[in-house]
Structure formats: structure tokens, C-alpha cells
Scaffold this active site. Structure first.
Site, PDB file in Angstrom:
ATOM      1  N   CYS A  85      -4.866   2.178  -4.617  1.00  5.38           N
ATOM      2  CA  CYS A  85      -4.124   3.329  -3.969  1.00  5.38           C
ATOM      3  C   CYS A  85      -2.746   3.483  -4.703  1.00  5.38           C
ATOM      4  CB  CYS A  85      -3.821   2.857  -2.511  1.00  5.38           C
ATOM      5  SG  CYS A  85      -2.892   1.074  -2.533  1.00  5.38           S
ATOM      6  N   HIS A 121       0.812  -1.223   0.199  1.00  4.14           N
ATOM      7  CA  HIS A 121      -0.032   0.087   0.033  1.00  4.14           C
ATOM      8  C   HIS A 121       0.914   1.098  -0.027  1.00  4.14           C
ATOM      9  CE1 HIS A 121      -3.006   3.018   1.159  1.00  4.14           C
ATOM     10  NE2 HIS A 121      -2.236   3.489   2.236  1.00  4.14           N
TER      11      HIS A 121
END
Length: 427
Positions: free
Chosen positions: A155, A78
């Protein structure tokens, strides 16, 4: 920019492991210290802000050391972009019209395990101005929380696009490599199926028959090319006949198998598309190296991809048309053979004679040199080669017939010689 982090799902799998300690792309590099929150930004002149990326691993087991090892092996990342003292990230939610972008303290996103920071560069502008740009970027429809997609808009895509918007720099490829690879496979599959369906509908409309006069002869072989699982089970659209159904105009459903050359057409299309794609993928792998200075590498990759997919589709259609034409000629010739040994010999001879033709046609199609028109110079030459192959198959069938007749004659002679002579007694 507010969103509930607990309701947000944002992650991506990246199978390639990152370069461990130091990576430079332009002014970008990996900062040596990996301890979350300990980084001190350099003292910069007023109106200059550092931009960096926080890379996190996912918590897979809840056990720290196992998560660090497991996430590293699986490559699950992430990212958030840090600028002006805030870290911005993107995730999904089910609230229409609301941005999926949210802010956290730099390197301290509690939902992930901090892995490393990547210094991207420096942005000129007052902090308020830069943060206003980020907010405007985050409020665009593209980054609405309901538009989140794990593979094609996650993301890492947000961080990459924000990096480009601020500094005209893209993050290293390894961060999102697996999602990008899966997305590429999706797009390739869609293009292949769309092109196959469109081309095959045209083929069926041209060579289908309501009377069945050119229907595929039962058991007749098409010119076969090995197919891949990429199009296995693909649903073909219904041909346009004004009724919106798959009938031939008389109410009788017409299956693909009833159109002579169907299997050869689809197998050749699939095999040629795959061959062309495998030959051209190296251009995608080296896109970052070949991208002109100042040009967006993502745009450069997409242009290469679009061109490659278009080339693959064109090559596959050409090869499919050529192979299907040969298959129709072969089916007509085979239908004339008597059942039994003659057909078996014909099949074996045709397979041997046609295999080299299939390979050459695919190679010519991939190279962009195949002219599929039957009456072109290439088409006339192809037909002669196909006729030569059919003649070889015919000779093999005739030889099998002669051998079969000789065996029957020999067997009949043996039976006659084994009979005892009959004697008529007159009393």
C-alpha cells in the site's frame, strides 16, 4: 476500483519511528491534529485540490491503547492518499485482472488505527480531471490486486507512486523503511548469488578435470577467507557440458570439493562482496540528500543500488580469482610435505604469511585496483609474494622435520644408554 476491503491484506512493518509532530519535505508537512476525520481542508481557489496522506497503525491486539503503543514501537503502517474528498489505498486479492485499489472516506478506514495526516501539496485541475487521473493510474497492471507483495509492492508503494504521479513528490522514508530494507536485502542476495554462481561455473569449467589430475588433495587447505551466512547453502547451477548434468563427461559426478581452490574462491567472493557492500551503503542512506532537484529520489536510489551491486560483484570476482590462484599453488606445495609435524608447521606458517596478502587483495578489489590476470604486472608481483609465503612455510616444515629427527635421535640415545651390558659365560 472496487475491491472487498475484508479480503485485502495490506500492511508493512517499519522499524524506524516517525518524527513525532512536524516534518517537512518540500511543501510536505505533518498536520498537528491527529484526530481522525476532524481535519478541515483549507478554502482553495477553484481548480486547486489539496493532496495529503493518511497514515494508520495496525490493530495488533484489539485493545486500543495497547495497539497505539505496540504499533508505534513496532512501526507498522498503512497509508492511503486523499484527494478530491476520497482516500485511495491498495491491497491484495485473488481476482485476476481486477485492480487492488479501493476508496474509503478520508481518515476513516475501519481496518486500521488512524495515526496522522501528512500534507503533501496542492494539485491544479478540476476535481473530475484529477480523479480521472487517479482512476487511470489505479487501473494499470502494476496495481492489479494479484500483484500485491507485502515487501516489494504494498500500500505504501502505491501511495508513493501516486504522490509522484500527481505532484512529483515522494512521502518520507520512515513510512516504508522496513519493507524497503527487506526488499533491498532480497535484491542484494539475488545479485550476489547470481554473480557467484556464474563466476564459479566458469571457474569449475576452467580448472575442473575429468582425470582428477588436478583434483584437490585430501586435507589440503585453501586460502581461506571468512564467509557470511548470506550465501550459506546457495545452490550452484549445473555447468554447461552438453548433457545437462554435473558430470565431467565420463559419467562421474564432479563435486565442488574436487576442484582445487573451490572453497577459497567462494569464501573470497562472499567476504569481498560483503566488504564492498558495507563500504558503499552510505550512498544509499544519503540518496535523498544527494538527489538532484526535480529528479525522482526512488529512481536516484535505484541507480545508486544497481551501480553498487555491479561494483560489488566485479570486486568479488577479481578477489575470488586471485585468492583461488594462490590456493592452488598452496595446495600443490602442501601436497609435497610429509605427514605429521611438517604439515602442521607448514599450515601454521602459511596461515601467518598469507593473511596479510588476503587483506590487501580484498582492499585492492574493493577499491577497483586489483588486476586478476596472472600474467599482468600485478599478477607477477603477486606470484612472487605468494612464493615468498610458500618459502616461509617450507622453511617452517623443514625446521619441524629437523626438530622431529633430533627428538628421535635423542630418544634413541637414551634408550641405548639404559640397557645393561650382556656377559657371555664360558663354562
Amino acid at each position: 476500483l472496487k475491491a472487498d476491503p475484508a479480503s485485502i491484506t495490506h500492511c508493512v512493518l517499519c522499524l524506524r519511528l516517525p518524527l513525532p509532530r512536524l516534518l517537512h519535505i518540500g511543501t510536505m508537512g505533518v498536520e498537528a491534529s491527529h484526530q481522525a476525520g476532524e481535519y478541515q481542508e483549507p478554502s482553495l481557489p477553484e481548480g486547486v485540490l489539496e493532496v495529503r496522506i493518511s497514515v494508520y497503525k495496525l490493530e495488533l491486539t484489539g485493545v486500543g491503547i495497547l495497539d497505539q503503543i505496540g504499533a508505534g514501537l513496532a512501526g507498522t503502517y498503512h497509508t492511503g492518499l486523499v484527494v478530491g474528498g476520497k482516500e485511495f489505498a491498495f491491497g491484495g486479492h485473488d481476482m485476476p485482472g481486477k485492480s487492488g485499489v479501493y476508496a474509503t472516506k478520508p481518515e476513516l478506514n475501519q481496518d486500521y488505527l488512524f495515526y496522522q495526516r501528512i500534507i503533501v501539496g496542492r494539485k491544479t485541475g478540476r476535481q473530475e480531471e484529477v480523479l480521472s487521473l487517479v482512476r487511470q493510474f489505479a487501473c494499470s497492471e502494476r496495481w492489479c490486486g494479484t500483484s500485491y507483495d507485502l515487501i516489494e509492492r504494498n500500500c505504501n508503494h502505491f501511495v508513493s507512486d501516486l504522490c509522484w504521479a500527481l505532484l512529483q513528490v515522494r512521502p518520507p522514508d520512515w513510512i516504508n523503511s522496513t519493507a524497503d530494507g527487506i526488499a533491498l536485502s532480497r535484491r542484494r542476495g539475488r545479485k550476489e548469488n547470481e554473480a557467484m554462481n556464474e563466476a564459479f561455473v566458469a571457474y569449475r569449467c576452467q580448472f575442473g578435470s575429468s582425470s582428477g589430475s588436478i583434483a584437490k588433495v585430501a586435507g589440503a587447505p585453501d586460502v581461506a577467507v571468512s564467509s557470511s551466512a548470506a550465501t550459506a547453502g546457495a545452490q550452484l547451477p549445473r555447468p554447461p557440458n552438453g548433457n545437462g548434468d554435473r558430470s565431467d563427461g565420463t559419467g562421474r559426478a564432479r563435486s565442488d570439493e574436487e576442484v582445487r581452490g573451490s572453497k577459497a574462491f567462494k569464501d573470497a567472493f562472499t567476504a569481498t562482496f560483503e566488504l564492498c557492500w558495507s563500504r558503499g551503503r552510505e550512498m544509499l542512506r544519503t540518496a535523498r540528500d544527494t538527489c538532484p532537484e526535480g529528479e525522482d529520489v526512488n529512481g536516484h536510489k535505484m541507480k545508486i543500488e544497481v551501480d553498487l551491486l555491479s561494483t560489488c560483484a566485479s570486486a568479488a570476482i577479481c578477489a575470488a580469482e586471485v585468492v583461488a590462484h594462490a590456493a592452488r599453488l598452496a595446495a600443490e606445495a602442501r601436497a609435497k610435505q610429509p605427514a605429521g609435524a611438517a604439515v602442521e608447521a607448514w599450515d601454521m606458517a602459511w596461515a601467518r604469511a598469507s593473511s596479510a596478502l588476503l587483506r590487501s587483495w580484498r582492499e585492492e578489489a574493493v577499491a577497483g585496483r586489483l588486476d586478476a590476470k596472472p600474467n599482468s604486472e600485478q599478477g607477477i608481483d603477486r606470484r612472487k609474494k605468494v612464493e615468498d609465503a610458500l618459502a616461509a612455510a617450507e622453511r617452517a616444515a623443514m625446521e619441524a622435520i629437523r626438530s622431529e629427527q633430533a627428538r628421535r635421535s635423542e630418544s634413541s640415545g637414551r634408550m641405548c644408554s639404559s640397557l645393561e651390558p650382556l656377559t657371555l659365560t664360558v663354562g
